[in-house]
Design a protein around this motif. Structure first.
Motif, mmCIF file in Angstrom:
data_model
loop_
_atom_site.group_PDB
_atom_site.id
_atom_site.type_symbol
_atom_site.label_atom_id
_atom_site.label_comp_id
_atom_site.label_asym_id
_atom_site.label_seq_id
_atom_site.Cartn_x
_atom_site.Cartn_y
_atom_site.Cartn_z
ATOM 1 N N UNK A 992 -19.809 -42.882 -2.969
ATOM 2 C CA UNK A 992 -19.987 -41.475 -3.348
ATOM 3 C C UNK A 992 -20.212 -40.615 -2.119
ATOM 4 N N UNK A 993 -21.050 -41.136 -1.190
ATOM 5 C CA UNK A 993 -21.321 -40.377 0.042
ATOM 6 C C UNK A 993 -20.074 -40.281 0.900
ATOM 7 N N UNK A 994 -19.308 -41.363 0.956
ATOM 8 C CA UNK A 994 -18.085 -41.362 1.761
ATOM 9 C C UNK A 994 -17.079 -40.347 1.225
ATOM 10 N N UNK A 995 -17.141 -40.086 -0.078
ATOM 11 C CA UNK A 995 -16.226 -39.127 -0.682
ATOM 12 C C UNK A 995 -16.766 -37.707 -0.615
ATOM 13 N N UNK A 996 -17.955 -37.556 0.009
ATOM 14 C CA UNK A 996 -18.519 -36.227 0.172
ATOM 15 C C UNK A 996 -19.362 -35.808 -1.013
ATOM 16 N N UNK A 997 -19.828 -36.774 -1.794
ATOM 17 C CA UNK A 997 -20.630 -36.455 -2.979
ATOM 18 C C UNK A 997 -22.080 -36.196 -2.644
#
Length: 997
Positions: A992-997
């Motif tokens: 999720x963080x890698x996708x900018x979430x």
């Protein structure tokens, strides 16, 4: 995946590379060769100044045919060394060379002449030599391209050739140093002689094959007996002899001893009946026990008769009588050595009809340490003109030499009974001489027995025909002559200097090479320098007419004459020696041409190649400053060839060995360990391997083999090599794919890296030592095995497998991903340069895939220095424990996978029971689930339950399988409790963080 679930495939950082898994080496390698030539890689490396030189001096192959697999092995090994030394910071120059003179080329031209019905002797010698030169030039061009196709680097534009004018001048100059320092002399002694090729051969030109020979047992009648060993003035009544006679147990009464012995015959055994007409003595050994035997009964077709008395070694009596078909015999009396020593014999042909008195002389009994009772009769027939041991006995006791055998292997025409008969025919087959001698022995009543024996026998390695020992005037280098040349640091004679050099100045790889060459030089006779041929460098000397070889003015020693010869050879080549008026030209006004004869023999080609240190190492700008090579490298046969001749030649001219190191490799065999033979159809041609697999596969075969012993090669072996290559290529492809877009901005300092990355750096520090030490020790098998295991086990099966998740799924700025990519970059630079000396084409392909450019090449780079700080033995010990526990976990999960309980390891969350508290503590400092590629993991010190999985080789560790709890992340496929609780549907927190979430 649910229909409304996003597809995250495009958000994963999968490897990106055009580097193909199918190498296509046969088609692609020539383009890299052209590229290296175009950008001048070899010459650009020479521009790197300030580097210490490393000189591997090339042993010249012979310019007379296509390359065989032994050539490929040899040149590839040399290339490994030159390239690895260059990439470790040396100026590693390599000048390839060719041996161009000698009988093999001359023989080919003669074959062409015979096919055309021409007689070589009717062609002017210079014209014949020019044809030989053109033949050599043609094959040099062919072989050069074949060597280059194997990826061999070197100064191909300017190789050395022994037939270059400067080379011929230097060879002559080196020969004349032997002339001036007194080592050169003309002698008449038995040498290996080829009747087919009509020339003397050196030991290095001889090979041994099974050969069937006649064997005969011959009686030499006793004609007299004297106490030669004792002074009659001191023992006038024979009292000492009588006492010794009784003490030794001789049963023949002393007073009748002479009478009894006069009825007997000494029996010899030989496998060369043709040498009997040249017999001049019979040798015995004081250490052997001899007796007088009487024949009592004989079988059918026996050459003996009851009542015959013969003298034999006791250990050889039974086999001799069996061969002679003697069915019953008795020992009449033992004979002491002083009795045997006092015998005088008659030649077996004494008084023979038609002999014209040729053999009507006494034959002495002489002691010789070379006589054994391992075979034969314990007595050795001695023909000083036809054997080295015989010749040495002849020298010691002043026996006459014979000149019965002509250069074509036939008896002189006027030799009674045998005149003109051939020992060997011009085709190398047996002539009538042996059978004729055997028949005459039978007529004379001297033949006790005959037979046939298959044994190892010398043959010419060129014509493959059998050889003979023949006494003939030849030119020799005396290796025990004291040289007054001011170069006595390592000894005053060639032999002393050579033996000292072997022990003090040369490093041997393997060490057994030292023992082999030392024993050869320790026992060798003088060097036969002359050959009775046309294609070679002549023996540039003059002899005084009417003088004897022992006269002090027999050889002309004049420095001005020598200088004129060298100058002419520099300008015109050795053909100048054969030009009209050459003698007058070289002698000048200082000497009467009518007073001297010009020697027309040519030098042994081993003198040519032995002299290469002078015109390559000493004279060339890319040679060695001190004229000494760092390394000579050839096959084990060159202990008697190039290593040997170079040692002797240099010790005579520069006072020491011309090399600091010698490396030897074995021979090539087929897959079953058989010698390769065209007739057996088991040869492997380098050209065919290159066409099917590419040169890198052939090079990899060399790297994977132990070259210190004989090497096997064949279709199945090459398939295995190709498989290893594919696995290594896969490793390099992974590096390239996961380094796409890497920039210096991503680089992470080792101190900031995770432990796993620092463990990889530690392994690189270990390997750097292994590689450098291995390259310096020429241990390419050890280097490649270490790198291959590292690439396929430590990297592909461990580090890469673990870090795929980070590389594919972490955010680009993730510290873990940056650290991993930094390590991949470090791995790239080291693996490509470490492997570049071996896989020259593949590592160039790998390099250019990442660093394209017209001037780019991995071969222009050195192996990078590896910081000592990367080495961390404490960390390595910790991670060795981690890997041991991981082995148990992965083995336990594999069983679950085989049983179809799980499809992938990420479906598991095992419980790991660890008894060792230190290891357990280590596991709890890292993300052990990531290391095991599971979604979760529990480590505990609790005792392993009975159902726990264990590996016997990893005691104290048990694994209990548990399935992972939670949802499956649709991006990284881990099963985690938090999946589905983030902004991006179906993802874990990391994704999720890698996708900018």
């Amino acid at each position: 995946m649910c229909a409304d679930m996003p597809d995250y495939k495009d958000t994963i950082f999968l490897p990106e590379t055009d580097f193909p898994m199918r190498a296509g080496l046969p088609a692609r390698e020539p383009a890299w060769l052209d590229r290296w030539a175009r950008i001048g890689v070899y010459d650009r490396l020479r521009d790197k100044t300030g580097r210490p030189p490393f000189i591997l001096h090339d042993g010249p192959p012979y310019a007379n045919g296509h390359l065989h697999i032994g050539h490929a092995l040899n040149k590839i090994l040399k290339d490994f060394i030159v390239r690895s030394q260059q990439m470790m910071g040396k100026d590693a120059r390599y000048v390839p060379g060719w041996d161009c003179h000698g009988l093999p080329i001359e023989w080919k031209i003669e074959e062409q002449y015979r096919a055309k019905g021409l007689d070589k002797d009717e062609v002017p010698v210079v014209a014949f030599r020019q044809e030989c030169r053109r033949f050599a030039e043609g094959w040099i061009g062919v072989q050069r391209e074949e060597f280059k196709r194997l990826g061999i680097t070197g100064n191909w534009a300017d190789p050395y050739l022994t037939m270059d004018f400067h080379a011929e001048a230097v060879i002559a100059q080196e020969f004349m140093k032997f002339l001036m320092n007194g080592a050169l002399y003309q002698g008449s002694k038995p040498v290996m002689w080829s009747p087919v090729e009509k020339t003397a051969l050196a030991e290095a030109e001889v090979e041994y094959h099974d050969h069937q020979s006649h064997t005969i047992w011959v009686k030499f009648p006793v004609v007299d007996w004297e106490l030669y060993q004792f002074n009659p003035d001191l023992d006038p009544n024979g009292d000492w002899a009588r006492e010794e006679h009784e003490r030794a147990g001789v049963t023949i009464p002393y007073d009748s001893l002479k009478t009894e012995l006069s009825k007997a015959a000494v029996v010899i055994w030989t496998t060369t009946p043709w040498t009997l007409p040249q017999n001049r003595a019979v040798a015995f050994n004081y250490e052997i026990s001899y007796s007088l035997y009487e024949v009592l009964e004989t079988g059918e077709n026996s050459q003996s008769a009851p009542g015959d008395l013969v003298i034999l070694a006791d250990t050889r009596a039974a086999p001799t009588f069996e061969q002679a078909r003697v069915t019953r015999y008795c020992k009449v009396s033992p004979l002491t050595d002083w009795i045997v020593n006092g015998l005088t014999l008659a030649h077996p042909f004494r008084g023979i009809e038609g002999g014209n008195g040729e053999w009507d002389f006494d034959v002495p009994m002489l002691p010789g340490e070379h006589v054994t009772d391992d075979a034969g009769t314990g007595f050795v027939h001695t023909a000083p003109s036809h054997g080295d041991d015989d010749y040495q006995i002849g020298l010691k006791y002043d026996l006459p030499m014979t000149y019965n055998v002509l250069e074509d292997g036939s008896f002189r025409p006027d030799l009674p009974l045998f005149g003109g008969q051939a020992i060997l025919t011009p085709e190398g087959k047996e002539g009538p001489a042996n059978v004729s001698v055997i028949k005459q022995l039978a007529y004379a009543g001297a033949l006790l027995a005959k037979g046939k024996l298959k044994h190892s026998y010398p043959h010419s390695w060129r014509s493959k025909a059998p050889l003979i020992y023949r006494n003939t005037p030849q030119w020799f280098a005396a290796i025990d002559h004291k040289l007054d040349d001011g170069m006595g640091t390592y000894g005053d004679t060639i032999r002393q200097r050579a033996l000292t050099s072997i022990d003090q100045l040369v490093k041997w790889t393997p060490q057994t090479g030292r023992n082999r060459l030392y024993s050869m030089i320790e026992a060798r006779p003088d060097w036969v320098l002359s050959r009775q041929r046309a294609w070679g460098v002549p023996l540039t000397c003059f002899v005084k007419r009417g003088a004897k070889p022992t006269d002090p003015d027999f050889l002309l020693r004049d420095r001005a004459v020598n200088a004129r010869i060298v100058a002419a050879f520099e300008a015109e080549g050795a053909d100048a020696w054969y030009a009209e008026g050459a003698k007058e030209r070289f002698l000048g006004n200082d000497h009467d041409p009518e007073a001297y004869d010009q020697v027309m023999d040519v030098l042994d080609v081993w003198f040519d190649s032995g002299s290469t240190h002078a015109f390559v190492l000493r004279d060339r700008a890319d040679g060695a400053a001190d004229g000494i090579a760092d390394l000579y490298l050839e096959g084990t046969d060159q202990h008697r060839g190039w290593f040997h001749s170079s040692m002797l030649q240099a010790c005579g001219t520069i006072g020491r060995a011309p090399y600091r190191g010698v490396l030897t490799h074995g021979f090539t065999l087929d897959e079953k360990g058989n010698k390769m033979s065209k007739s057996l159809g088991n040869t492997v041609a380098p050209e065919e391997v290159v066409k099917q697999y590419g040169a890198d596969i052939l090079r990899l075969w060399v790297a994977q083999s132990d070259y210190t012993v004989d090497l096997r090669i064949g279709p199945e072996i090459l398939k295995g090599v190709a498989d290893s290559y594919r696995r290594l290529r896969n490793t390099m492809r992974f590096l390239l794919g996961n380094l796409a877009g890497f920039s210096e901005a991503e680089r992470v300092d080792p101190a900031d890296m995770p432990e796993l990355e620092r463990w990889v750096l530690h392994r690189l520090a270990e390997l750097d030592d292994t590689v450098r030490q291995g390259f310096d020790a020429y241990d390419f098998q050890g280097v490649f095995q270490a790198l291959f295991n590292f690439a396929t086990v430590d990297l592909s099966s461990y580090y890469f497998d673990i870090r795929k998740d980070v590389l594919y799924c972490d955010a680009p700025d993730s510290p873990r991903r940056r650290a991993a990519r930094t390590v991949l970059d470090i791995l790239f630079h080291r693996l490509t340069t470490w492997l570049a000396p071996i896989l020259v084409f593949t590592m160039e392909e790998v390099w250019l895939e990442r660093f394209p450019g017209e001037d780019s090449s991995v071969h222009l780079h050195d192996i990078p220095d590896t910081p000592a700080g990367w080495r961390d033995d404490v960390l390595a010990a910790k991670w060795a424990g981690v890997r041991r526990v991981r082995r148990v976990v992965t083995a336990a999960l594999e069983i679950q996978r085989q049983d179809k309980v799980i499809g992938a390891s990420l479906e598991a969350a095992p419980v790991v029971h660890v008894e060792d508290t230190d290891v357990l503590a280590a596991l709890r400092t890292i993300d052990f689930a990531d290391i095991c590629i599971t979604s979760a993991i529990v480590t505990t010190a609790d005792p392993s339950p009975n159902e726990a999985f264990r590996l016997p080789e990893v005691p104290g560790v048990g694994v209990v399988f548990e399935k992972a709890d939670g949802g499956k992340c649709q991006r990284c496929w881990k099963i985690l409790p938090d999946v589905g609780t983030h902004a991006h549907p179906g993802t874990c927190a990391r994704c999720n963080a890698a996708l900018g979430g």
